[in-house]
Design a protein around this motif. Sequence first.
Motif, short mmCIF file in Angstrom:
data_model
loop_
_atom_site.label_atom_id
_atom_site.label_comp_id
_atom_site.label_asym_id
_atom_site.label_seq_id
_atom_site.Cartn_x
_atom_site.Cartn_y
_atom_site.Cartn_z
N CYS A 42 -7.15 8.13 16.78
CA CYS A 42 -6.56 7.78 15.48
C CYS A 42 -6.19 6.31 15.34
O CYS A 42 -6.31 5.75 14.26
CB CYS A 42 -5.32 8.62 15.20
N CYS A 45 -7.94 3.31 13.39
CA CYS A 45 -7.71 3.10 11.95
C CYS A 45 -6.23 3.05 11.61
O CYS A 45 -5.80 2.22 10.82
CB CYS A 45 -8.36 4.23 11.14
N HIS A 46 -5.43 3.95 12.25
CA HIS A 46 -4.02 4.08 11.88
C HIS A 46 -3.07 3.27 12.76
O HIS A 46 -1.87 3.45 12.68
CB HIS A 46 -3.59 5.56 11.96
N VAL A 52 -6.51 0.98 7.95
CA VAL A 52 -5.73 1.86 7.10
C VAL A 52 -4.28 1.99 7.61
O VAL A 52 -3.58 2.94 7.31
CB VAL A 52 -6.34 3.29 6.96
N VAL A 55 -1.70 3.11 5.19
CA VAL A 55 -1.64 4.52 4.79
C VAL A 55 -0.62 5.25 5.67
O VAL A 55 0.29 5.90 5.18
CB VAL A 55 -3.02 5.19 4.92
N LEU A 56 -0.80 5.11 6.98
CA LEU A 56 0.11 5.78 7.91
C LEU A 56 -0.03 5.13 9.29
O LEU A 56 -1.13 5.06 9.84
CB LEU A 56 -0.28 7.27 8.01
N ILE A 58 0.35 5.68 12.75
CA ILE A 58 0.56 6.84 13.63
C ILE A 58 1.20 6.46 14.97
O ILE A 58 1.90 7.27 15.58
CB ILE A 58 -0.78 7.60 13.80
N ARG A 79 1.71 17.05 7.34
CA ARG A 79 0.40 16.60 6.82
C ARG A 79 -0.52 16.22 7.98
O ARG A 79 -1.71 16.46 7.93
CB ARG A 79 0.59 15.40 5.89
N ARG A 83 -4.25 17.70 8.31
CA ARG A 83 -5.44 16.85 8.23
C ARG A 83 -6.39 17.11 9.41
O ARG A 83 -7.59 16.99 9.26
CB ARG A 83 -5.04 15.37 8.21
N LEU A 84 -5.81 17.49 10.56
CA LEU A 84 -6.67 17.79 11.72
C LEU A 84 -7.50 19.04 11.45
O LEU A 84 -8.59 19.21 12.01
CB LEU A 84 -5.82 17.99 12.99
N ALA A 90 -9.55 14.79 3.41
CA ALA A 90 -10.70 14.76 4.32
C ALA A 90 -10.24 15.10 5.74
O ALA A 90 -9.10 14.88 6.11
CB ALA A 90 -11.33 13.37 4.29
N MET A 92 -9.60 14.72 9.51
CA MET A 92 -9.33 13.57 10.38
C MET A 92 -9.70 13.95 11.81
O MET A 92 -9.47 15.09 12.21
CB MET A 92 -7.86 13.18 10.32
N LEU A 94 -11.41 10.63 10.32
CA LEU A 94 -12.36 10.43 9.22
C LEU A 94 -13.71 10.00 9.77
O LEU A 94 -13.80 9.08 10.55
CB LEU A 94 -11.79 9.36 8.29
N LEU A 99 -11.33 17.09 16.18
CA LEU A 99 -10.76 17.13 17.52
C LEU A 99 -11.05 18.48 18.16
O LEU A 99 -11.10 19.49 17.46
CB LEU A 99 -9.23 16.96 17.46
C1 HEC Z 1 -12.16 5.99 10.61
C2 HEC Z 1 -10.76 5.70 10.31
C3 HEC Z 1 -9.77 6.84 10.47
C4 HEC Z 1 -9.51 7.53 11.62
C5 HEC Z 1 -10.18 7.39 12.99
C6 HEC Z 1 -8.43 8.42 11.31
N1 HEC Z 1 -8.04 8.29 10.02
FE1 HEC Z 1 -6.57 9.28 9.09
N2 HEC Z 1 -6.99 8.30 7.40
C7 HEC Z 1 -7.98 7.38 7.21
C8 HEC Z 1 -8.03 6.91 5.84
C9 HEC Z 1 -8.98 5.90 5.24
C10 HEC Z 1 -7.03 7.66 5.19
C11 HEC Z 1 -6.66 7.58 3.71
C12 HEC Z 1 -7.63 8.43 2.92
C13 HEC Z 1 -7.30 9.88 3.02
O1 HEC Z 1 -6.14 10.26 2.84
O2 HEC Z 1 -8.25 10.64 3.20
C14 HEC Z 1 -6.41 8.51 6.19
C15 HEC Z 1 -5.37 9.36 5.94
C16 HEC Z 1 -4.71 10.11 6.91
C17 HEC Z 1 -3.58 10.93 6.64
C18 HEC Z 1 -2.92 11.08 5.35
C19 HEC Z 1 -1.94 9.94 5.14
C20 HEC Z 1 -0.59 10.48 4.74
O3 HEC Z 1 0.33 9.63 4.66
O4 HEC Z 1 -0.48 11.69 4.58
C21 HEC Z 1 -3.20 11.50 7.80
C22 HEC Z 1 -2.01 12.41 8.06
C23 HEC Z 1 -4.14 11.06 8.79
N3 HEC Z 1 -5.04 10.21 8.21
C24 HEC Z 1 -4.09 11.43 10.11
C25 HEC Z 1 -5.05 11.04 11.01
C26 HEC Z 1 -5.04 11.48 12.38
C27 HEC Z 1 -4.01 12.43 13.01
C28 HEC Z 1 -6.08 10.88 12.99
C29 HEC Z 1 -6.52 11.03 14.42
C30 HEC Z 1 -6.74 12.39 14.92
C31 HEC Z 1 -6.74 10.07 11.99
N4 HEC Z 1 -6.07 10.17 10.82
C32 HEC Z 1 -7.85 9.30 12.24
C33 HEC Z 1 -8.80 6.85 8.18
C34 HEC Z 1 -8.85 7.33 9.48
#
Ligand code: HEC
Length: 467
Positions: A42, A45-46, A52, A55-56, A58, A79, A83-84, A90, A92, A94, A99
């Motif tokens: 994660c 990106c996070h 991103v 956005v959050l 992590i 959330r 998202r997992l 979408a 995650m 993404l 996982l």
């Molecule tokens: C390739 C980049 C990418 C990766 C890797 C990624 N994310 Fe994201 N994530 C995003 C983007 C871009 C958004 C915003 C768009 C959306 O909400 O779909 C987002 C949104 C989220 C959100 C919603 C934000 C919110 O405040 O609710 C969560 C929760 C989240 N990701 C969790 C994860 C977790 C947990 C992982 C790892 C297992 C992960 N993401 C890996 C790009 C990524």
Amino acid sequence: MKKFQIIRILILVVFLLVMGAQTVSAQYQLAQDAYAIFEKSCLGCHGSGGFVAAVLLIEDHSVLLEKEAVVPGDPDASRLYNRLLGEGGALMPLGGPPLPDEEIETIENWIAAGAPDWATLPISTVNHTVSESLIRSGDTFTVDIGAENDFDSAKWQLDIAFDPAALEAVEVGEGDFLMMDGGTTTFQAGSIDNAAGTITGVTAERTGDHGVMGMGTLLQVGFKAKSSGETKLTLKNIQFDAITAGDVSVEPYEITLTVEEQPIAGDVNGDRQVNILDLVAVAQQLGQPVPINSPLDVTGDGAVNILDLVRVAQHLGSTAAAAAPPASTENISPTMVEAWIAQARLKDDGSLDFKQGVENLQKLLASLIPGMTALHRNYPNPFNPETWIPYQLATAAEVTLTIYDMNGQLVRGLPVGHQGAGIYQSRSRAVYWDGRNQRGETVASGLYFYTLTAGDFTATRRMVILK
Ligand code: HEC
């Protein structure tokens, strides 16, 4: 703003409640495991450097709680967990593969356990120091086992495992760790089992209502080294009990010790035996200043002198290896040994050590002086073009070697000069003939005679040149 603060406090209360129910070590493990998954899948990106991040974030535990992406104790309401599973947006990570189930489960368990912070959980570590920098077999020494922790600890326990062939545990004593700030403790030294190589049930507990934090010594363990080599001690089942949290376990801790062999008196060259080579090593440095603690200074009086030589001689024949090869007397002549004995007599202090030393030098001298003078077989034989002719002298003499052909004609005279009593066997001591006559020409194949003259003694043998 107010509502937000209330939520934070609520979250904290839930967190502490759940924490109390579980052991700290299990909590800590879950938090570490969850963070490892974020890091891998994660943070690209996070994370704070990710695109991103806004956005959050992590990697930041407090952001996860503030934004309620994680609701401690309630995975379904989080959330991040949804998202997992691909719900509420979408899947995650993404664009990447979902996982694996067990990783999703780890994160679910972590949230269910109250989403403990991976950065602030109590940590304990153990460490050690050894009383002696050099341990030799037969020595006793102490291993101090220390601890460092960052929480209120009032009790600890551990077990120790060691190799009973290498070490013998002698005693276990308490350290000062729990006594910090003037605390009183009850200590159990555990039970030593030198057949199994264990010390089990070592524990200390602090009386009173608060624990200690920081660095200190848990215990001191006295050991005796039984044999040389490398050996390991393992501390196991290490646990600290926190007053405010639960138990904190520490991974097993391994200590490696190296036990050296006991030095052999008189073994100045360190080959685990005392022989002529040690005598020669000392003889070569006689009268020379040597560095402090030089093994050549056997008596430790700061110089290499005849007393060191006598001391080595005293131990001649001591050996660690049962089947040690005899050292050659190559580098030593009877004249040298005679001189040593003469010097030693001047310094005689009447001690038994001294007497033994001089007696051994006399034995050595006797072994170096042959009972009778003789001429030996040349080597190699047959030969081409050169050969060595060994001999031995019972007394000092003027030595000459003469070579004749089959007809009794003189081929070459080799004057050797005055030689002391002794054995002239090796290439460096025997008479050398290069296979040339008086005019420097190489002689033809065939049978030749060589005659040794040493004082009144003469002897003749034959040899063959084969081309
Ligand atoms: C390739 C980049 C990418 C990766 C890797 C990624 N994310 Fe994201 N994530 C995003 C983007 C871009 C958004 C915003 C768009 C959306 O909400 O779909 C987002 C949104 C989220 C959100 C919603 C934000 C919110 O405040 O609710 C969560 C929760 C989240 N990701 C969790 C994860 C977790 C947990 C992982 C790892 C297992 C992960 N993401 C890996 C790009 C990524």
